[in-house]
Scaffold this motif. Structure first.
Motif, PDB file in Angstrom:
ATOM      1  N   ARG A  70      -0.257  22.551  52.610  1.00 18.50           N
ATOM      2  CA  ARG A  70       0.571  23.232  51.614  1.00 18.50           C
ATOM      3  C   ARG A  70       2.061  22.941  51.801  1.00 18.50           C
ATOM      4  O   ARG A  70       2.571  23.048  52.923  1.00 18.50           O
ATOM      5  CB  ARG A  70       0.331  24.730  51.768  1.00 18.50           C
ATOM      6  N   VAL A  71       2.735  22.592  50.727  1.00 15.89           N
ATOM      7  CA  VAL A  71       4.172  22.293  50.817  1.00 15.89           C
ATOM      8  C   VAL A  71       4.928  23.044  49.725  1.00 15.89           C
ATOM      9  O   VAL A  71       4.675  22.868  48.529  1.00 15.89           O
ATOM     10  CB  VAL A  71       4.441  20.774  50.630  1.00 15.89           C
ATOM     11  N   LEU A  72       5.850  23.898  50.141  1.00 14.31           N
ATOM     12  CA  LEU A  72       6.717  24.610  49.197  1.00 14.31           C
ATOM     13  C   LEU A  72       8.105  24.002  49.301  1.00 14.31           C
ATOM     14  O   LEU A  72       8.704  23.986  50.382  1.00 14.31           O
ATOM     15  CB  LEU A  72       6.756  26.107  49.541  1.00 14.31           C
ATOM     16  N   THR A  73       8.606  23.472  48.189  1.00 10.28           N
ATOM     17  CA  THR A  73       9.944  22.872  48.203  1.00 10.28           C
ATOM     18  C   THR A  73      10.919  23.812  47.507  1.00 10.28           C
ATOM     19  O   THR A  73      10.686  24.224  46.362  1.00 10.28           O
ATOM     20  CB  THR A  73       9.925  21.498  47.492  1.00 10.28           C
ATOM     21  N   LEU A  74      11.991  24.155  48.202  1.00  7.57           N
ATOM     22  CA  LEU A  74      12.975  25.111  47.686  1.00  7.57           C
ATOM     23  C   LEU A  74      14.300  24.408  47.451  1.00  7.57           C
ATOM     24  O   LEU A  74      14.676  23.510  48.200  1.00  7.57           O
ATOM     25  CB  LEU A  74      13.181  26.229  48.702  1.00  7.57           C
ATOM     26  N   THR A  75      15.006  24.829  46.404  1.00  9.49           N
ATOM     27  CA  THR A  75      16.316  24.252  46.095  1.00  9.49           C
ATOM     28  C   THR A  75      17.367  25.336  46.242  1.00  9.49           C
ATOM     29  O   THR A  75      17.219  26.427  45.672  1.00  9.49           O
ATOM     30  CB  THR A  75      16.328  23.707  44.648  1.00  9.49           C
ATOM     31  N   ASP A  76      18.412  25.020  46.980  1.00  7.36           N
ATOM     32  CA  ASP A  76      19.508  25.957  47.219  1.00  7.36           C
ATOM     33  C   ASP A  76      20.075  26.451  45.886  1.00  7.36           C
ATOM     34  O   ASP A  76      20.421  25.645  45.021  1.00  7.36           O
ATOM     35  CB  ASP A  76      20.592  25.227  48.033  1.00  7.36           C
ATOM     36  N   GLY A  77      20.125  27.755  45.711  1.00  6.39           N
ATOM     37  CA  GLY A  77      20.731  28.353  44.527  1.00  6.39           C
ATOM     38  C   GLY A  77      19.829  28.376  43.301  1.00  6.39           C
ATOM     39  O   GLY A  77      20.270  28.736  42.215  1.00  6.39           O
ATOM     40  N   SER A  78      18.541  28.031  43.459  1.00  8.57           N
ATOM     41  CA  SER A  78      17.670  27.947  42.283  1.00  8.57           C
ATOM     42  C   SER A  78      16.423  28.826  42.402  1.00  8.57           C
ATOM     43  O   SER A  78      15.890  29.041  43.486  1.00  8.57           O
ATOM     44  CB  SER A  78      17.247  26.485  42.093  1.00  8.57           C
ATOM     45  N   ARG A  79      15.962  29.281  41.218  1.00 12.36           N
ATOM     46  CA  ARG A  79      14.693  30.009  41.176  1.00 12.36           C
ATOM     47  C   ARG A  79      13.530  29.051  41.026  1.00 12.36           C
ATOM     48  O   ARG A  79      12.388  29.427  41.189  1.00 12.36           O
ATOM     49  CB  ARG A  79      14.680  30.961  39.966  1.00 12.36           C
ATOM     50  N   LYS A  80      13.859  27.820  40.648  1.00 11.49           N
ATOM     51  CA  LYS A  80      12.803  26.836  40.429  1.00 11.49           C
ATOM     52  C   LYS A  80      12.409  26.217  41.766  1.00 11.49           C
ATOM     53  O   LYS A  80      13.264  25.729  42.508  1.00 11.49           O
ATOM     54  CB  LYS A  80      13.328  25.765  39.470  1.00 11.49           C
ATOM     55  N   ALA A  81      11.119  26.259  42.052  1.00 17.50           N
ATOM     56  CA  ALA A  81      10.621  25.690  43.305  1.00 17.50           C
ATOM     57  C   ALA A  81       9.396  24.858  42.974  1.00 17.50           C
ATOM     58  O   ALA A  81       8.973  24.814  41.818  1.00 17.50           O
ATOM     59  CB  ALA A  81      10.267  26.806  44.270  1.00 17.50           C
ATOM     60  N   GLU A  82       8.857  24.182  43.990  1.00 16.50           N
ATOM     61  CA  GLU A  82       7.619  23.424  43.768  1.00 16.50           C
ATOM     62  C   GLU A  82       6.635  23.762  44.860  1.00 16.50           C
ATOM     63  O   GLU A  82       7.004  23.815  46.037  1.00 16.50           O
ATOM     64  CB  GLU A  82       7.908  21.914  43.808  1.00 16.50           C
ATOM     65  N   LEU A  83       5.380  23.980  44.451  1.00 16.89           N
ATOM     66  CA  LEU A  83       4.331  24.208  45.437  1.00 16.89           C
ATOM     67  C   LEU A  83       3.293  23.109  45.230  1.00 16.89           C
ATOM     68  O   LEU A  83       2.752  22.964  44.122  1.00 16.89           O
ATOM     69  CB  LEU A  83       3.715  25.603  45.240  1.00 16.89           C
ATOM     70  N   ASP A  84       3.060  22.336  46.271  1.00 18.28           N
ATOM     71  CA  ASP A  84       2.129  21.190  46.186  1.00 18.28           C
ATOM     72  C   ASP A  84       2.409  20.343  44.943  1.00 18.28           C
ATOM     73  O   ASP A  84       1.488  19.884  44.261  1.00 18.28           O
ATOM     74  CB  ASP A  84       0.670  21.683  46.163  1.00 18.28           C
ATOM     75  N   GLY A  85       3.655  20.178  44.612  1.00 22.87           N
ATOM     76  CA  GLY A  85       4.039  19.303  43.502  1.00 22.87           C
ATOM     77  C   GLY A  85       4.032  19.942  42.131  1.00 22.87           C
ATOM     78  O   GLY A  85       4.417  19.310  41.158  1.00 22.87           O
ATOM     79  N   ALA A  86       3.594  21.205  42.022  1.00 28.25           N
ATOM     80  CA  ALA A  86       3.614  21.886  40.718  1.00 28.25           C
ATOM     81  C   ALA A  86       4.769  22.895  40.700  1.00 28.25           C
ATOM     82  O   ALA A  86       5.130  23.461  41.730  1.00 28.25           O
ATOM     83  CB  ALA A  86       2.296  22.600  40.469  1.00 28.25           C
ATOM     84  N   VAL A  87       5.343  23.104  39.507  1.00 24.75           N
ATOM     85  CA  VAL A  87       6.526  23.961  39.399  1.00 24.75           C
ATOM     86  C   VAL A  87       6.147  25.442  39.487  1.00 24.75           C
ATOM     87  O   VAL A  87       5.177  25.887  38.885  1.00 24.75           O
ATOM     88  CB  VAL A  87       7.275  23.701  38.072  1.00 24.75           C
ATOM     89  N   LEU A  88       6.948  26.173  40.235  1.00 24.52           N
ATOM     90  CA  LEU A  88       6.732  27.604  40.426  1.00 24.52           C
ATOM     91  C   LEU A  88       8.100  28.284  40.332  1.00 24.52           C
ATOM     92  O   LEU A  88       9.090  27.717  40.801  1.00 24.52           O
ATOM     93  CB  LEU A  88       6.125  27.764  41.815  1.00 24.52           C
ATOM     94  N   PHE A  89       8.169  29.432  39.687  1.00 27.18           N
ATOM     95  CA  PHE A  89       9.446  30.141  39.604  1.00 27.18           C
ATOM     96  C   PHE A  89       9.483  31.321  40.562  1.00 27.18           C
ATOM     97  O   PHE A  89       8.563  32.143  40.580  1.00 27.18           O
ATOM     98  CB  PHE A  89       9.729  30.594  38.169  1.00 27.18           C
ATOM     99  N   LEU A  90      10.562  31.379  41.339  1.00 24.32           N
ATOM    100  CA  LEU A  90      10.753  32.491  42.270  1.00 24.32           C
ATOM    101  C   LEU A  90      11.271  33.701  41.506  1.00 24.32           C
ATOM    102  O   LEU A  90      11.832  33.564  40.419  1.00 24.32           O
ATOM    103  CB  LEU A  90      11.783  32.102  43.336  1.00 24.32           C
ATOM    104  N   ASN A  91      11.091  34.885  42.088  1.00 25.24           N
ATOM    105  CA  ASN A  91      11.619  36.107  41.470  1.00 25.24           C
ATOM    106  C   ASN A  91      13.150  36.082  41.478  1.00 25.24           C
ATOM    107  O   ASN A  91      13.805  36.572  40.579  1.00 25.24           O
ATOM    108  CB  ASN A  91      11.134  37.341  42.215  1.00 25.24           C
ATOM    109  N   GLU A  92      13.703  35.537  42.558  1.00 27.15           N
ATOM    110  CA  GLU A  92      15.158  35.440  42.687  1.00 27.15           C
ATOM    111  C   GLU A  92      15.490  34.073  43.270  1.00 27.15           C
ATOM    112  O   GLU A  92      14.645  33.460  43.928  1.00 27.15           O
ATOM    113  CB  GLU A  92      15.691  36.535  43.626  1.00 27.15           C
TER     114      GLU A  92
END
Ligand SMILES: [Zn+2]
Length: 333
Positions: A70-92
């Motif tokens: 499992r790989v969760l990719t996070l971007t500084d300052g963003s709610r948009k993230a990726e889990l196993d290559g698919a887009v996921l939105f964080l609450n904050e």
């Protein structure tokens, strides 16, 4: 059933004299109602460690949290993230909290934890309830030039899905079998009365922006968290019956979303959360899928083909079936 209000110290001791001596109930030491904030919430490295994962900075703006495959990719300052290559939105947004980059408390609980440490749990039955959105006087979204009505597309995909799931051995109930209006609250009631093990609501999307296209999948927003749909549908901090399945909702919803993205190769608009009425009252894990944009002329042409709708149903049958099977296995062992 909700156990709220049945506090251990709420025992009523009658004051009338009784023949038997009244046993003295010693109050047990109680846990503080609000737990102090654990130190592991201080930063992403500690947050990851707490769920058995490892967090690493991969460049100036990105972090990766991994556990096994499992790989969760996070971007500084963003709610948009990726889990196993698919887009996921964080609450904050993933951002600096007291000076250190971290996920919000609610994202730690409702995103990182279920993504990295799936909970145990079995489904209460092998009944899958499919909810074809809208119907009757509620057409849903429309494409006038192609004469497309969302309610018809929803029913078509749902019936294809029904037949595929029945072939896999599941008992399937639809919230409507023809073109009729079923109130939103009624749809979750049908699922509950059918003793559903899983629930999926099938919809197609529309936007004012004619260029908007692609796939979205939704689960119920966790209590206190901010919804990630554009309109923040029915946002409130209340705890709904469907929130009893927050972790399973996450696993089911993400599995369905990832499968749709992999199988259909459409624009990935993300795995999101909203307090949709059909999801609030569910007594089983549930998801709502938006299978494409009726308002986008190019995508609508595709949705208008039985081949594409069969592909959608195939993908949903695969992920729902895989999820249900993985949760039956635990029951048998
Ligand atoms: Zn709809």
């Amino acid at each position: 059933m909700d156990s709220e209000g049945s506090g251990e110290l709420g025992t009523v001791v009658k004051s009338e004299p009784v023949s038997e001596p009244v046993p003295v109930v010693k109050p047990k030491p109680t846990e503080p109602l609000v737990k102090p904030k654990p130190p592991w919430l201080a930063g992403i490295v500690r947050q990851a460690k707490h769920v058995g994962a490892v967090a690493k900075r991969i460049d100036d703006d990105h972090w990766q949290v991994t556990r096994g495959e499992r790989v969760l990719t996070l971007t500084d300052g963003s709610r948009k993230a990726e889990l196993d290559g698919a887009v996921l939105f964080l609450n904050e947004a993933f951002s600096r909290r007291t000076g250190i980059l971290a996920l919000s408390d609610s994202d730690f609980e409702s995103t990182l934890a279920p993504a990295m440490m799936p909970v145990a749990g079995t489904l209460r039955s092998n009944v899958i309830v499919i909810d074809p959105g809208h119907g009757g006087s509620e057409k849903g979204t429309t494409n006038d030039s192609l004469g497309l009505l969302e309610k018809d597309l929803n029913l078509d995909v749902s019936m294809r899905l029904q037949s595929l799931l029945e072939d896999q051995g599941y008992k399937v109930v639809l919230t409507r079998y023809d073109d009729r209006l079923v109130p939103l609250e009624e749809r979750s009631k049908i699922a509950n009365h059918s003793n559903a093990g899983l629930f999926v609501s099938v919809h197609f999307n529309a936007a004012l922006n004619p260029d908007a296209m692609g796939l979205e999948s939704y689960i119920l927003t966790s209590p206190g968290a901010v919804s990630t749909n554009d309109r923040k549908a029915g946002d409130d901090a209340q705890r709904w019956p469907g929130n009893a399945f927050d972790s399973l909702n996450f696993e089911l919803g993400f599995r369905i979303h990832k499968q749709l993205i992999d199988d259909l190769q459409r624009v990935d608009r993300g795995f999101k959360r909203a307090r949709f009425k059909v999801l609030k009252g569910l007594e089983c894990p549930g998801v709502l899928v938006e299978c494409g944009f009726v308002s986008n002329d190019k995508e609508a042409l595709l949705l208008n083909t039985p081949v594409y709708r069969q592909k959608l149903a195939d993908s949903l049958a695969r992920s729902l079936g895989d999820f249900a099977k993985s949760r039956e296995g635990e029951k048998r062992s």
